[in-house]
Every structure is written in C-alpha cells, then in structure tokens.
Scaffold this motif. Structure first.
Motif, PDB file in Angstrom:
ATOM      1  N   ARG A 228       0.825  -1.203   0.000  1.00  0.00           N
ATOM      2  CA  ARG A 228       0.000   0.000   0.000  1.00  0.00           C
ATOM      3  C   ARG A 228       0.863   1.259   0.000  1.00  0.00           C
ATOM      4  NH1 ARG A 228      -3.013  -0.248   5.131  1.00  0.00           N
ATOM      5  NH2 ARG A 228      -4.351  -1.730   4.048  1.00  0.00           N
ATOM      6  N   ASN A 229       0.531   2.230  -0.854  1.00  0.00           N
ATOM      7  CA  ASN A 229       1.199   3.531  -0.860  1.00  0.00           C
ATOM      8  C   ASN A 229       0.590   4.440   0.205  1.00  0.00           C
ATOM      9  OD1 ASN A 229       2.710   2.630  -2.976  1.00  0.00           O
ATOM     10  ND2 ASN A 229       1.647   3.816  -4.547  1.00  0.00           N
ATOM     11  N   ARG A 258       4.341  18.161  10.043  1.00  0.00           N
ATOM     12  CA  ARG A 258       5.123  18.748   8.949  1.00  0.00           C
ATOM     13  C   ARG A 258       6.143  17.762   8.368  1.00  0.00           C
ATOM     14  NH1 ARG A 258       5.031  24.366   8.463  1.00  0.00           N
ATOM     15  NH2 ARG A 258       7.162  24.351   7.618  1.00  0.00           N
ATOM     16  N   GLN A 259       6.540  16.772   9.162  1.00  0.00           N
ATOM     17  CA  GLN A 259       7.609  15.872   8.725  1.00  0.00           C
ATOM     18  C   GLN A 259       7.147  14.422   8.544  1.00  0.00           C
ATOM     19  OE1 GLN A 259      10.940  16.637   7.937  1.00  0.00           O
ATOM     20  NE2 GLN A 259      10.087  18.695   7.921  1.00  0.00           N
ATOM     21  N   ALA A 260       5.882  14.203   8.315  1.00  0.00           N
ATOM     22  CA  ALA A 260       5.370  12.834   8.195  1.00  0.00           C
ATOM     23  C   ALA A 260       5.994  12.093   7.014  1.00  0.00           C
ATOM     24  CB  ALA A 260       3.847  12.847   8.062  1.00  0.00           C
ATOM     25  N   HIS A 261       6.428  12.832   5.992  1.00  0.00           N
ATOM     26  CA  HIS A 261       7.014  12.194   4.810  1.00  0.00           C
ATOM     27  C   HIS A 261       8.381  11.578   5.106  1.00  0.00           C
ATOM     28  CE1 HIS A 261       8.527  16.307   4.989  1.00  0.00           C
ATOM     29  NE2 HIS A 261       9.568  15.914   4.280  1.00  0.00           N
ATOM     30  N   ARG A 262       9.006  12.016   6.190  1.00  0.00           N
ATOM     31  CA  ARG A 262      10.341  11.505   6.532  1.00  0.00           C
ATOM     32  C   ARG A 262      10.293   9.998   6.770  1.00  0.00           C
ATOM     33  NH1 ARG A 262      13.684  10.188  10.719  1.00  0.00           N
ATOM     34  NH2 ARG A 262      15.852  10.909  10.549  1.00  0.00           N
ATOM     35  N   ALA A 264       7.944   7.938   5.854  1.00  0.00           N
ATOM     36  CA  ALA A 264       7.493   7.276   4.620  1.00  0.00           C
ATOM     37  C   ALA A 264       8.667   7.056   3.662  1.00  0.00           C
ATOM     38  CB  ALA A 264       6.414   8.115   3.943  1.00  0.00           C
ATOM     39  N   LEU A 265       9.582   8.023   3.623  1.00  0.00           N
ATOM     40  CA  LEU A 265      10.746   7.885   2.755  1.00  0.00           C
ATOM     41  C   LEU A 265      11.690   6.810   3.275  1.00  0.00           C
ATOM     42  CD1 LEU A 265      12.068   9.000   0.218  1.00  0.00           C
ATOM     43  CD2 LEU A 265      13.123  10.804   1.609  1.00  0.00           C
ATOM     44  N   ARG A 266      11.856   6.752   4.596  1.00  0.00           N
ATOM     45  CA  ARG A 266      12.677   5.684   5.186  1.00  0.00           C
ATOM     46  C   ARG A 266      12.055   4.315   4.883  1.00  0.00           C
ATOM     47  NH1 ARG A 266      13.280   6.306  11.244  1.00  0.00           N
ATOM     48  NH2 ARG A 266      14.977   4.784  10.980  1.00  0.00           N
ATOM     49  N   GLU A 267      10.732   4.257   4.920  1.00  0.00           N
ATOM     50  CA  GLU A 267      10.047   3.008   4.588  1.00  0.00           C
ATOM     51  C   GLU A 267      10.339   2.598   3.148  1.00  0.00           C
ATOM     52  OE1 GLU A 267       5.911   2.309   6.739  1.00  0.00           O
ATOM     53  OE2 GLU A 267       6.009   4.324   5.892  1.00  0.00           O
ATOM     54  N   TRP A 284       4.438   7.245  -4.152  1.00  0.00           N
ATOM     55  CA  TRP A 284       4.511   6.617  -2.827  1.00  0.00           C
ATOM     56  C   TRP A 284       3.823   7.467  -1.764  1.00  0.00           C
ATOM     57  CZ3 TRP A 284       5.427   2.072  -0.748  1.00  0.00           C
ATOM     58  CH2 TRP A 284       5.841   1.958   0.580  1.00  0.00           C
ATOM     59  N   SER A 285       4.021   8.789  -1.853  1.00  0.00           N
ATOM     60  CA  SER A 285       3.533   9.674  -0.793  1.00  0.00           C
ATOM     61  C   SER A 285       2.188  10.321  -1.096  1.00  0.00           C
ATOM     62  CB  SER A 285       4.563  10.779  -0.529  1.00  0.00           C
ATOM     63  OG  SER A 285       4.704  11.603  -1.681  1.00  0.00           O
ATOM     64  N   GLY A 286       1.800  10.318  -2.366  1.00  0.00           N
ATOM     65  CA  GLY A 286       0.544  10.962  -2.729  1.00  0.00           C
ATOM     66  C   GLY A 286       0.671  12.442  -3.011  1.00  0.00           C
TER      67      GLY A 286
END
Length: 320
Positions: A228-229, A258-262, A264-267, A284-286
């Motif tokens: 799932r993305n 503000r940093q939720a993508h961090r 997700a990128l590590r994932e 991946w992040s939408g």
C-alpha cells in the motif's frame, strides 16, 4: 541550511511496516509475522546478552566491539561481538534457537525439538565458528596483530535446554556467559609483550564493513504492487495523509505533521528500492506536484545520480 541525515529502518521496523502495508489477506502475511516474531526474539536475546556482559570485568585491560563486519578482499564476515584482551581475542556468536538442543558428535548434526516435539535440523554453529576463527586469524596476520583467537557460542533464548552438548567447544546460555569468558581468558597463555589494545580496537573500527541491507520486499519475495502507498499518520496509524500548506493532515483524525514524509521515505528505502525518483516519491507519498516533491526530497542529505530532470536519490553510505 544543514540537511537532515537519513537512516534506513531496522529490520524489525521494516518488517512491521511491510506487514502494515499489506492487505489483511495476503499469502506472505503469516510467514512475515513469523519472521518478525523470530527477529524480535533475537533482538531481545542479544539485549540480554549485552546486559549480562557487564558482569565480565577482568582485572586486566579489555575492550568489546559489537556487530562488527570485516573483509579480506571479497571474503566478508560478520561478528556479533569481539572481546579484545592482551592475551587474545574472543569471538562471541549469539544463537536464537530455542527448544531441546542436540549436538551429535558422531554425525556432526545439530538439531532441536520444539515444544510440540517437532525436530528441526540446523547448520552446526561450530562449522561457522571455525570459519570465523580462521578469518580473524588471517585478518590479524594481515594487520600484523599478534593475538590468539578463541570463540564462545551463546544461545540467547530463555527456553533452550542442552540435551547433548559437545565437549570440544565453548557453548553456553546467556546467564553462563561471564564465567565462560573468564575460563577462556584464563586458558590463554600469558603474553610477554601484548599489543596495544586501543590501537587494535581503532583498526577494527576503521575497517568495519556495514552489513549490506537490501529492501525487504525483494528479500522476502513480496510483490511491490501488493504494498500500500501513502504517508502514515503517526497518531492514528491510518495511511493516506494529505499534503496541505507545507504540512500533512490525516483525513481520519485531522492530526497535522510537517515531517510525516520523513518516515514514509525511510520506509520506501527499506521496503521497496535502494533509490527513489521524484515520480516514485510522488506515487509513494501521494504528492501531486513535482516541485513540492523535489523540495521535500531536498530536505535530506541523500546521494543523487543521473540527470537533473531524472535524479535518483539514495541513502548515503556510512562513513568509516
């Protein structure tokens, strides 16, 4: 502005993330959950081992190094622990195998019976340890370090029982480890001119080769299309946070980050691929905007390759 460093997830974290991103009914789910349980138990066992190691306090100088990888050309070896003393070096090898353990001296087989009395055969850890001793002896010789090498196998589960134990090797449970280390140290002959241990320690650290981490979808034969993305909400754990005014908002609980993508990128680096493009990050992040994706990726200290319009971003290798 200093860019933020980024590390991959631990194996335990990555497996948990992969399971969370798979459908509730998936062919690999039970296997992956079993792997997560096994790895988590192994980590707990190693933690117990390191805590118990504090009881090893010889009167002479010593140093310990954990999770060390060394190489001689293309020959690479990973050590759970190396204890350095003036008399010799002791390799510590941890084993997360529970149940009733049998070492068959006649056949060279090593096997266990679990709680259901089911037999499973494993590779004999003594064979691997002989290779490790040979490797470390050769490595010391190349570095002109004169230290004898011995080894201790430590079985870390609380529920393991030695039914048949070999007499020729140092094998113990966690609670027995300090005494076995003292026995091995005592068996080393005294050395008239021992090497400078701090120098040896620094040589090993400088030569450390990190264990290569590959994205676990490939390792566990899981199709990326099944994963799932979406950016996960750190508050309610739902996937699909929406990018709003330089922040991320959860559609369910309205939490902002503000940093939720961090994470997700590590994932992505830990689960999917060792590199990511602007387009792959958007999928991946939408994120819909290429410029926004570029700005978000630029926050982190990543390696880049390729042409500017098709940059590939990847994690930086650890410096020695």
């Amino acid at each position: 502005m200093k860019k933020e460093k980024m590390e991959p997830l631990s194996v335990e974290e990555a497996l948990g993330s992969l399971i969370g991103r798979l459908p509730a009914v998936h062919s690999q789910r039970n296997y992956l959950e079993g792997e997560l349980h096994r790895i988590a138990a192994g980590i707990r066992g190693e933690d117990r081992m390191r805590k118990r190691f504090t009881e090893f306090q010889p009167k002479e100088e010593f140093h310990v190094l954990w999770d060390i990888g060394l190489a001689i050309g293309s020959w690479k070896t990973q050590f759970d622990g190396i204890v350095l003393t003036g008399r010799g070096a002791i390799i510590i090898d941890s084993k997360n195998i529970s149940g009733k353990l049998h070492f068959d001296e006649k056949t060279g087989e090593f096997y266990r019976f679990n709680d259901s009395d089911v037999k499973k055969v494993f590779d004999d850890p003594r064979i691997q340890l002989n290779k490790n001793i040979r490797f470390l002896n050769d490595w010391f010789k190349l570095k002109k370090i004169e230290l004898r090498v011995s080894v201790l196998i430590v079985f870390t589960p609380k529920n393991c029982e030695f039914i048949v134990r070999p007499k020729s090797k140092h094998i113990c449970k966690v609670y027995q480890m300090p005494e076995y280390l003292f026995q091995i140290l005592k068996a080393f002959p005294l050395v008239a001119d021992p090497p400078k241990l701090l120098k040896v320690k620094k040589q090993i650290i400088a030569a450390h080769v990190p264990y290569p981490r590959t994205p676990i979808c490939g390792k566990y034969y899981t199709e990326v299309r099944d994963v799932r993305n979406g950016v996960q909400c750190p508050e309610c754990r739902v996937y699909g946070m929406i990018r709003i005014k330089k922040s991320w908002q959860c559609p369910r609980c309205r939490h902002r980050d503000r940093q939720a993508h961090r994470f997700a990128l590590r994932e992505y680096f830990s689960l999917v691929d060792s590199h990511i493009t602007n387009q792959a990050f958007r999928e991946w992040s939408g994120v819909s905007s290429s410029s926004v994706a570029k700005r978000l990726l630029a926050q982190f200290d990543l390696d880049t390759s390729g042409e500017s319009k098709a940059w590939k971003y990847s994690l930086k290798e650890k410096e020695k």
